[in-house]
Design a protein around this motif. Structure first.
Motif, PDB file in Angstrom:
ATOM      1  N   ASN A   1       0.837  -1.215  -0.071  1.00 22.67           N
ATOM      2  CA  ASN A   1      -0.097  -0.208   0.070  1.00 22.67           C
ATOM      3  C   ASN A   1       0.786   1.421  -0.065  1.00 22.67           C
ATOM      4  O   ASN A   1       0.412   2.156  -0.551  1.00 22.67           O
ATOM      5  CB  ASN A   1      -1.017   0.065   1.293  1.00 22.67           C
ATOM      6  CG  ASN A   1      -2.085  -0.944   1.044  1.00 22.67           C
ATOM      7  OD1 ASN A   1      -2.455  -1.324  -0.010  1.00 22.67           O
ATOM      8  ND2 ASN A   1      -2.713  -1.356   2.101  1.00 22.67           N
TER       9      ASN A   1
ATOM     10  N   ASN B   1       2.142   2.261  -3.373  1.00 20.69           N
ATOM     11  CA  ASN B   1       1.042   2.868  -4.229  1.00 20.69           C
ATOM     12  C   ASN B   1       0.921   4.389  -3.580  1.00 20.69           C
ATOM     13  O   ASN B   1       0.611   5.258  -4.549  1.00 20.69           O
ATOM     14  CB  ASN B   1      -0.383   2.193  -4.227  1.00 20.69           C
ATOM     15  CG  ASN B   1      -0.463   0.661  -4.831  1.00 20.69           C
ATOM     16  OD1 ASN B   1       0.416   0.769  -5.971  1.00 20.69           O
ATOM     17  ND2 ASN B   1      -0.950  -0.198  -4.218  1.00 20.69           N
ATOM     18  N   ASP B   2       0.766   4.563  -2.443  1.00 23.28           N
ATOM     19  CA  ASP B   2       0.622   5.973  -1.880  1.00 23.28           C
ATOM     20  C   ASP B   2       1.852   6.890  -2.334  1.00 23.28           C
ATOM     21  O   ASP B   2       1.834   7.876  -2.200  1.00 23.28           O
ATOM     22  CB  ASP B   2       0.673   5.706  -0.285  1.00 23.28           C
ATOM     23  CG  ASP B   2      -0.881   4.945  -0.148  1.00 23.28           C
ATOM     24  OD1 ASP B   2      -1.766   5.110  -0.511  1.00 23.28           O
ATOM     25  OD2 ASP B   2      -1.023   4.533   1.165  1.00 23.28           O
TER      26      ASP B   2
END
Length: 329
Positions: free
Chosen positions: A10, A13-14
């Motif tokens: 995650n 992606n951030d």
């Protein structure tokens, strides 16, 4: 998937997914492969036999009565039976290789194969030592060591005067190339989202580098100039690598949380995104590392690849194409 792995995915992606930093890192990795690929492929030209003629043929006095020297072709002539041998050779001036410089023909034609094999032994050694090295000191330092080896020993090769010393240099160049092929792509993909990793890795940079090497060899026609060119190419690559970030995944695995946080901030700044919330990431990593450390897992080494049936099923199929690739090189 563990909580830590989920948080890291995650986080990628951030941080912008395939942002500016990831693109720059991919470009640097695939451009830098020119130095490693040319170093490995160098013997394709450097060890090439440009063709020769026998300049001085020594004929034994006892054979003078039945050998008509005027009818003997001197093209690629090494000897005439056991009565005469060639002691001096003349090579084509169009190409200067180690074969023409050190007369590696006839009874010395085996030298080129030996030098090439010694180089590939160096590649093998580099492949083996890089894994533990990169896990111990980091991906970035290992990569810098590799490029430094290639730059320094390609420069030294420019001045070599004997094939014996040159074989040693080729071994050290092979180690540098082996390190690059092992550590460069892991460093790159550790910044790339998992879905884009196949694209980042499978870009055909090595075949492109090989084709460029053919043009360079045709242009220069001199093995020493090729070594010097590789040195000049390697210097800006080495300087560029000093500015790339260390893998924050490796930093986290070594509990270097402060440096990992700095790297994450750097990636966010380059990609022009707001630094994501990493609360819980380091805690999850610390718990996972603590959990694995209580399982009495031995330090990673080459032997772990053969330690159980499942790993052997993966190791053997991957070893075979590697050997085939090395054979063709």
């Amino acid at each position: 998937m563990s909580l830590y792995s989920y948080k890291v995915d995650n986080l990628m992606n951030d941080l912008g997914g395939c942002g500016l930093l990831q693109k720059l890192l991919c470009v640097i990795t695939h451009v830098a492969i020119i130095l490693a690929a040319w170093s490995v492929l160098g013997m394709a030209f450097i060890g090439y036999d440009p063709g020769f003629t026998c300049r001085i043929l020594n004929i034994e006095a006892t054979a003078m009565s039945f050998i008509n020297a005027s009818t003997i072709s001197t093209h690629r002539l090494c000897s005439v039976g056991t009565y005469s041998t060639c002691s001096s050779y003349q090579f084509s001036p169009k190409m200067n290789t180690i074969v023409s410089e050190w007369n590696l023909v006839c009874d010395k034609r085996w030298v080129v194969a030996v030098v090439t094999s010694v180089q590939m032994a160096g590649v093998f050694v580099g492949n083996i030592v890089t894994g533990p090295l990169a896990d111990s000191i980091g991906r970035k330092p290992s990569l810098i060591i590799n490029v430094l080896l290639l730059v320094v020993f390609n420069f030294i090769a420019y001045f070599i005067q004997t094939w014996e010393v040159y074989a040693v240099i080729r071994f050290l160049i092979g180690i540098g190339a082996g390190i690059y092929f092992t550590v460069a792509f892991p460093l790159m993909v550790e910044f790339v989202p998992s879905k884009l990793r196949p694209i980042a890795v499978c870009f055909p940079s090595e075949p492109i580098a090989a084709m460029l090497f053919a043009f360079v060899s045709f242009w220069l026609h001199d093995w020493r100039s090729i070594h010097l060119l590789k040195t000049l190419i390697g210097i800006p690559i080495l300087m560029t690598l000093c500015f790339i970030p260390e893998s924050f995944r490796w930093l986290i695995s070594k509990l270097k949380f402060e440096r990992a946080d700095q790297t994450i901030s750097f990636v966010a700044n380059v990609n022009r995104v707001i630094k994501p919330d990493i609360d819980g990431l380091f805690e999850a990593a610390q718990k996972e590392i603590a959990a694995t450390s209580t399982e009495n897992i031995s330090p990673f080494s080459l032997t772990i690849l053969w330690s159980n049936k499942d790993l052997r099923k993966v190791t053997v199929p991957l070893t075979i194409p590697w050997q085939v690739q090395v054979s063709f090189k």
